[in-house]
Design a protein around this motif. Structure first.
Motif, short mmCIF file in Angstrom:
data_model
loop_
_atom_site.label_atom_id
_atom_site.label_comp_id
_atom_site.label_asym_id
_atom_site.label_seq_id
_atom_site.Cartn_x
_atom_site.Cartn_y
_atom_site.Cartn_z
N MET A 223 0.83 -1.20 0.00
CA MET A 223 0.00 0.00 0.00
C MET A 223 0.87 1.25 0.00
O MET A 223 1.85 1.32 0.73
CB MET A 223 -0.89 0.01 1.25
CG MET A 223 -1.95 -1.07 1.27
SD MET A 223 -3.22 -0.79 0.02
CE MET A 223 -4.02 0.67 0.69
N PRO A 224 0.51 2.26 -0.83
CA PRO A 224 1.28 3.51 -0.81
C PRO A 224 1.05 4.23 0.50
O PRO A 224 0.02 4.07 1.15
CB PRO A 224 0.69 4.29 -1.99
CG PRO A 224 -0.68 3.73 -2.19
CD PRO A 224 -0.58 2.28 -1.82
N PRO A 225 2.02 5.03 0.93
CA PRO A 225 1.86 5.77 2.17
C PRO A 225 0.80 6.85 2.03
O PRO A 225 0.45 7.27 0.92
CB PRO A 225 3.25 6.39 2.39
CG PRO A 225 3.84 6.47 1.03
CD PRO A 225 3.31 5.29 0.27
N HIS A 226 0.30 7.32 3.18
CA HIS A 226 -0.66 8.42 3.18
C HIS A 226 0.00 9.66 2.58
O HIS A 226 1.13 9.99 2.89
CB HIS A 226 -1.11 8.71 4.62
CG HIS A 226 -1.94 9.95 4.74
ND1 HIS A 226 -3.21 10.04 4.24
CD2 HIS A 226 -1.65 11.17 5.29
CE1 HIS A 226 -3.70 11.25 4.49
NE2 HIS A 226 -2.77 11.95 5.12
N ARG A 227 -0.72 10.34 1.67
CA ARG A 227 -0.17 11.50 1.00
C ARG A 227 -0.47 12.77 1.82
O ARG A 227 -1.62 13.08 2.11
CB ARG A 227 -0.75 11.62 -0.41
CG ARG A 227 -0.23 12.80 -1.22
CD ARG A 227 1.27 12.78 -1.42
NE ARG A 227 1.76 11.62 -2.12
CZ ARG A 227 1.76 11.48 -3.44
NH1 ARG A 227 1.28 12.41 -4.21
NH2 ARG A 227 2.27 10.40 -3.99
N HIS A 228 0.58 13.47 2.18
CA HIS A 228 0.46 14.74 2.91
C HIS A 228 0.49 15.91 1.92
O HIS A 228 0.86 15.76 0.77
CB HIS A 228 1.61 14.89 3.91
CG HIS A 228 1.56 13.89 5.02
ND1 HIS A 228 0.83 14.08 6.17
CD2 HIS A 228 2.16 12.68 5.16
CE1 HIS A 228 0.98 13.04 6.97
NE2 HIS A 228 1.79 12.17 6.38
N HIS A 229 0.10 17.07 2.43
CA HIS A 229 0.07 18.27 1.62
C HIS A 229 0.95 19.35 2.26
O HIS A 229 1.38 19.22 3.41
CB HIS A 229 -1.37 18.75 1.46
CG HIS A 229 -2.27 17.72 0.84
ND1 HIS A 229 -2.25 17.43 -0.50
CD2 HIS A 229 -3.16 16.86 1.40
CE1 HIS A 229 -3.12 16.46 -0.75
NE2 HIS A 229 -3.68 16.09 0.39
N TRP A 230 1.19 20.40 1.51
CA TRP A 230 2.10 21.46 1.95
C TRP A 230 1.72 22.02 3.32
O TRP A 230 2.57 22.16 4.20
CB TRP A 230 2.11 22.56 0.89
CG TRP A 230 2.90 23.79 1.23
CD1 TRP A 230 2.41 25.06 1.39
CD2 TRP A 230 4.31 23.88 1.42
NE1 TRP A 230 3.43 25.94 1.67
CE2 TRP A 230 4.61 25.24 1.69
CE3 TRP A 230 5.36 22.96 1.38
CZ2 TRP A 230 5.90 25.69 1.93
CZ3 TRP A 230 6.65 23.42 1.62
CH2 TRP A 230 6.92 24.75 1.89
N HIS A 231 0.45 22.28 3.54
CA HIS A 231 0.04 22.90 4.79
C HIS A 231 -0.05 21.91 5.95
O HIS A 231 -0.33 22.31 7.08
CB HIS A 231 -1.27 23.67 4.60
CG HIS A 231 -1.09 24.90 3.76
ND1 HIS A 231 -0.42 26.01 4.22
CD2 HIS A 231 -1.45 25.17 2.48
CE1 HIS A 231 -0.40 26.93 3.27
NE2 HIS A 231 -1.01 26.43 2.20
N ASP A 232 0.22 20.62 5.67
CA ASP A 232 0.36 19.65 6.76
C ASP A 232 1.72 19.78 7.44
O ASP A 232 1.90 19.30 8.56
CB ASP A 232 0.23 18.22 6.23
CG ASP A 232 -1.16 17.91 5.70
OD1 ASP A 232 -2.13 18.59 6.13
OD2 ASP A 232 -1.28 17.01 4.85
N LEU A 233 2.68 20.41 6.77
CA LEU A 233 4.02 20.52 7.31
C LEU A 233 4.07 21.56 8.42
O LEU A 233 3.37 22.59 8.36
CB LEU A 233 5.00 20.92 6.21
CG LEU A 233 5.16 19.94 5.05
CD1 LEU A 233 6.01 20.57 3.96
CD2 LEU A 233 5.77 18.64 5.53
N PRO A 234 4.90 21.34 9.43
CA PRO A 234 5.07 22.37 10.47
C PRO A 234 5.55 23.68 9.86
O PRO A 234 6.27 23.70 8.86
CB PRO A 234 6.14 21.76 11.38
CG PRO A 234 6.07 20.28 11.15
CD PRO A 234 5.69 20.13 9.70
N ARG A 235 5.16 24.78 10.47
CA ARG A 235 5.52 26.10 9.97
C ARG A 235 7.05 26.24 9.82
O ARG A 235 7.54 26.80 8.85
CB ARG A 235 4.99 27.18 10.91
CG ARG A 235 5.25 28.60 10.41
CD ARG A 235 4.76 29.62 11.43
NE ARG A 235 3.34 29.48 11.66
CZ ARG A 235 2.40 30.07 10.92
NH1 ARG A 235 2.75 30.83 9.89
NH2 ARG A 235 1.13 29.92 11.22
#
Length: 270
Positions: free
Chosen positions: A1-13
């Protein structure tokens, strides 16, 4: 299974801020739909142009792939987008690459893209032999127990993931996602691509005639290539039994067709 895809605004500031130290201000971050092994894959649009960013959590199960790709990039020819920066902080590891626009090449019979794919594979085999001084797994180790080591042992840096989505055709053809490189005999990448051509509708004989345009494959030992085809079938059968996936079955069928063709050929036809 591919990993969960995160988005830019999921990253810490703080992580986003450090990325911007390399890119300048980010106007827009566009998540990409493709890329099975990436937790995060983005085109970052900046005032100076787009940047491709990939990565994930630094202690995640795919972090070793990002580290491997970062180590190998400096040794790769210019058909591979350059790694511009790496950011690792607050539990995240991100790689920033030269942006490579383009579409995936078409592999079906009659496609004009097949010439560019053959030319690129021939160039990579030539330029990456001998293998650059980067730490990579020997192919003999990766396929331990599947094939006699002497049949695939070599001194070429290989990509090994010949899915069409790793090729981008714009003003020229580029090969991306070097997260699974290894060292082995020079014809292996062409053999992997040959199966993709069978999957795309070529007969095994047609796919082998195409592959023979790449000098490394044309010079390959007949028995070694046949043993490779046999090992590939057994490997993909094992994976399909352990973790069935719809996309694997057509590739497995293509590998079986190729192996059967190899068994029915005479060595002199190589």
């Amino acid at each position: 299974m591919p990993p969960h895809r995160h988005h830019w605004h999921d990253l810490p500031r703080a992580v986003r801020h450090e990325v911007e130290q390399h890119t300048g201000g980010i106007i827009r971050a566009e998540s990409l739909p493709d890329g099975a092994s990436c937790e995060l894959a983005l085109t970052l649009h900046t005032a100076t142009g787009p940047v491709f960013c990939k990565g994930g959590q630094s202690d995640g199960r795919t972090a070793w792939l990002y580290r491997k790709e970062a180590r190998a990039n400096r040794w790769l020819p210019d058909a591979v987008p350059r790694l511009r920066w790496t950011v690792e902080r607050d539990g995240w590891l991100l790689l920033g690459f030269e942006h490579a626009p383009g579409r995936h090449p078409r592999l079906e019979p009659g496609s004009p893209d097949l010439d560019a794919v053959a030319d690129l594979l021939a160039t990579l085999a030539r330029k990456l032999t001998p293998c650059p001084p980067v730490e990579v797994q020997p192919f003999t180790e990766r396929w331990r127990g599947l094939i006699a080591p002497e049949l695939v042992d070599g001194d070429t840096l290989l990509h090994t993931d010949m899915t069409p989505r790793n090729f981008l055709l714009g003003d020229r053809l580029r090969l991306v996602d070097w997260s699974a490189p290894c060292r082995g005999v020079a014809w292996i990448d062409t053999a992997f691509m040959l199966v993709r051509l069978v999957r795309a509708g070529h007969s095994p004989a047609e796919a082998e005639r195409w592959a023979a345009r790449i000098p490394a494959f044309a010079a390959a030992d007949h028995e070694a290539v046949t043993a490779f085809a046999d090992a590939l079938v057994r490997l993909w059968e094992r994976r399909q039994r352990r973790a069935p996936a719809p996309h694997r079955e057509p590739l497995l069928d293509a590998a079986r067709q190729w192996h059967t063709h190899r068994l029915n050929r005479q060595p002199s036809a190589t």
